[in-house]
Design a protein around this motif. Structure first.
Motif, PDB file in Angstrom:
ATOM      1  N   LEU A 186       0.874  -1.159   0.000  1.00  0.00           N
ATOM      2  CA  LEU A 186       0.000   0.000   0.000  1.00  0.00           C
ATOM      3  C   LEU A 186       0.915   1.212   0.000  1.00  0.00           C
ATOM      4  O   LEU A 186       1.836   1.306   0.821  1.00  0.00           O
ATOM      5  N   ALA A 187       0.711   2.128  -0.952  1.00  0.00           N
ATOM      6  CA  ALA A 187       1.614   3.266  -1.089  1.00  0.00           C
ATOM      7  C   ALA A 187       0.830   4.557  -1.243  1.00  0.00           C
ATOM      8  O   ALA A 187      -0.341   4.564  -1.630  1.00  0.00           O
ATOM      9  N   ARG A 188       1.526   5.658  -0.951  1.00  0.00           N
ATOM     10  CA  ARG A 188       0.911   6.986  -1.043  1.00  0.00           C
ATOM     11  C   ARG A 188       1.719   7.817  -2.035  1.00  0.00           C
ATOM     12  O   ARG A 188       2.960   7.817  -2.002  1.00  0.00           O
ATOM     13  N   ASP A 189       0.999   8.493  -2.965  1.00  0.00           N
ATOM     14  CA  ASP A 189       1.723   9.317  -3.920  1.00  0.00           C
ATOM     15  C   ASP A 189       1.991  10.702  -3.336  1.00  0.00           C
ATOM     16  O   ASP A 189       1.673  10.979  -2.176  1.00  0.00           O
ATOM     17  N   GLU A 190       2.582  11.589  -4.142  1.00  0.00           N
ATOM     18  CA  GLU A 190       3.003  12.894  -3.639  1.00  0.00           C
ATOM     19  C   GLU A 190       1.832  13.767  -3.217  1.00  0.00           C
ATOM     20  O   GLU A 190       1.990  14.687  -2.417  1.00  0.00           O
ATOM     21  N   SER A 191       0.642  13.474  -3.748  1.00  0.00           N
ATOM     22  CA  SER A 191      -0.536  14.253  -3.372  1.00  0.00           C
ATOM     23  C   SER A 191      -1.298  13.629  -2.205  1.00  0.00           C
ATOM     24  O   SER A 191      -2.338  14.134  -1.795  1.00  0.00           O
ATOM     25  N   GLY A 192      -0.787  12.504  -1.682  1.00  0.00           N
ATOM     26  CA  GLY A 192      -1.395  11.867  -0.528  1.00  0.00           C
ATOM     27  C   GLY A 192      -2.426  10.804  -0.845  1.00  0.00           C
ATOM     28  O   GLY A 192      -3.056  10.266   0.068  1.00  0.00           O
ATOM     29  N   VAL A 193      -2.606  10.481  -2.138  1.00  0.00           N
ATOM     30  CA  VAL A 193      -3.583   9.463  -2.529  1.00  0.00           C
ATOM     31  C   VAL A 193      -2.969   8.078  -2.375  1.00  0.00           C
ATOM     32  O   VAL A 193      -1.872   7.808  -2.866  1.00  0.00           O
ATOM     33  N   GLU A 194      -3.701   7.196  -1.680  1.00  0.00           N
ATOM     34  CA  GLU A 194      -3.203   5.839  -1.468  1.00  0.00           C
ATOM     35  C   GLU A 194      -3.670   4.902  -2.576  1.00  0.00           C
ATOM     36  O   GLU A 194      -4.797   5.012  -3.078  1.00  0.00           O
TER      37      GLU A 194
END
Length: 284
Positions: free
Chosen positions: A14-22
């Protein structure tokens, strides 16, 4: 670039991108020896599964309870299907297919065998999806050796592929197959002299029923104010129109849906073509 929120197994994080979307990421060894907060390089990612928050949460909860290889198998099945199906697949299939594969194995381990009574219909009306289901079973059998997986299960997998390729989570493949079967039965009983179900005309007719069913279930029926085709079909091919109207009455009695004259006309057109008298017209 993503940063790891949680390692689900060696191949899924499970990862989060630079805008905070998982989102859920799959990649060979992507989670091996990794910890939350560490970055994930794009080159490590084979598949981005979902970026809708509700599905991410559901998928993460699911992977907390089942082995991660079920998701990897679902990914393999979807990748194979995407290279061969004419429609793209909705990403919702990763969740539904993963859950289905796990539940299927658990059910069979408990000795609960559920026969799919629509196996023949799935083979007949959605042969490509069924063939992919057969291949998926072969993959599953290579991974699970302690249960005997019946061939019926290929149709269950095919249902998920049809759902995902025809309208995502909202499309009901079981309902679609039942509709196509009922309409086919009406035509067969009304025209008992039809040739083999394997011939070219029957295949074209079933294809029309598939497109019609997709429109029917998604409430996008053709409805032109111009009744020219219906009027012409009624005059020239009254028997075909009569059979099409039997289908209309059946659908009205089952679902309370009245077909527009345009849809009745196209059904009659394909029924007439099926009966061996080519009208010279074609539709989708």
């Amino acid at each position: 670039m993503w940063s790891i929120s949680k390692v689900l197994n060696s191949s899924v994080v499970l990862a989060r991108d630079e805008s905070g979307v998982e989102t859920v990421l799959l990649g060979k060894g992507i989670g091996f020896g990794r910890k939350a907060g560490q970055p994930v390089d794009t080159m490590e990612v084979d598949q981005i599964f979902v970026n809708r928050s509700a599905e991410v949460s559901t998928l993460v909860d699911l992977l907390d309870d089942i082995p991660g290889w079920y998701l990897e198998l679902a990914h393999e099945i979807v990748a194979s299907a995407r290279g061969r199906l004419p429609h793209d697949l909705d990403d919702h299939i990763y969740l539904t297919l993963t859950d289905h594969l796990h539940f299927m194995v658990q059910r069979l381990r408990d000795g609960l065998i559920v026969h799919n009574r629509l196996l023949w219909e799935m083979k007949t009306f959605y042969p490509l999806e069924h063939a992919l289901g057969v291949e998926a079973l072969a993959r599953l059998r290579n991974l699970v050796s302690d249960v005997d997986i019946p061939e019926d299960e290929s149709a269950n997998i095919a249902f998920h592929l049809v759902n995902a390729s025809r309208g995502g989570a909202d499309f009901n493949a079981i309902k679609a197959v039942q509709l196509i079967k009922s309409m086919s039965d009406i035509v067969r009983y009304s025209l008992p002299d039809l040739s083999s179900a394997d011939d070219l005309h029957w295949g074209r007719f079933v294809t029309h029923l598939q497109f019609f069913t997709e429109r029917y279930l998604s409430h996008r029926l053709l409805d032109s104010e111009d009744d020219f085709l219906f009027t012409q079909m009624s005059r020239r091919y009254p028997q075909a129109v009569e059979v099409a109207e039997k289908i209309e009455r059946h659908l009205s009695s089952v679902d309370g849906v009245d077909l527009p004259d345009e849809e009745v006309a196209y059904l009659a057109l394909h029924i007439q073509r099926l009966s061996g008298n080519n009208t010279g017209a074609s539709t989708g």
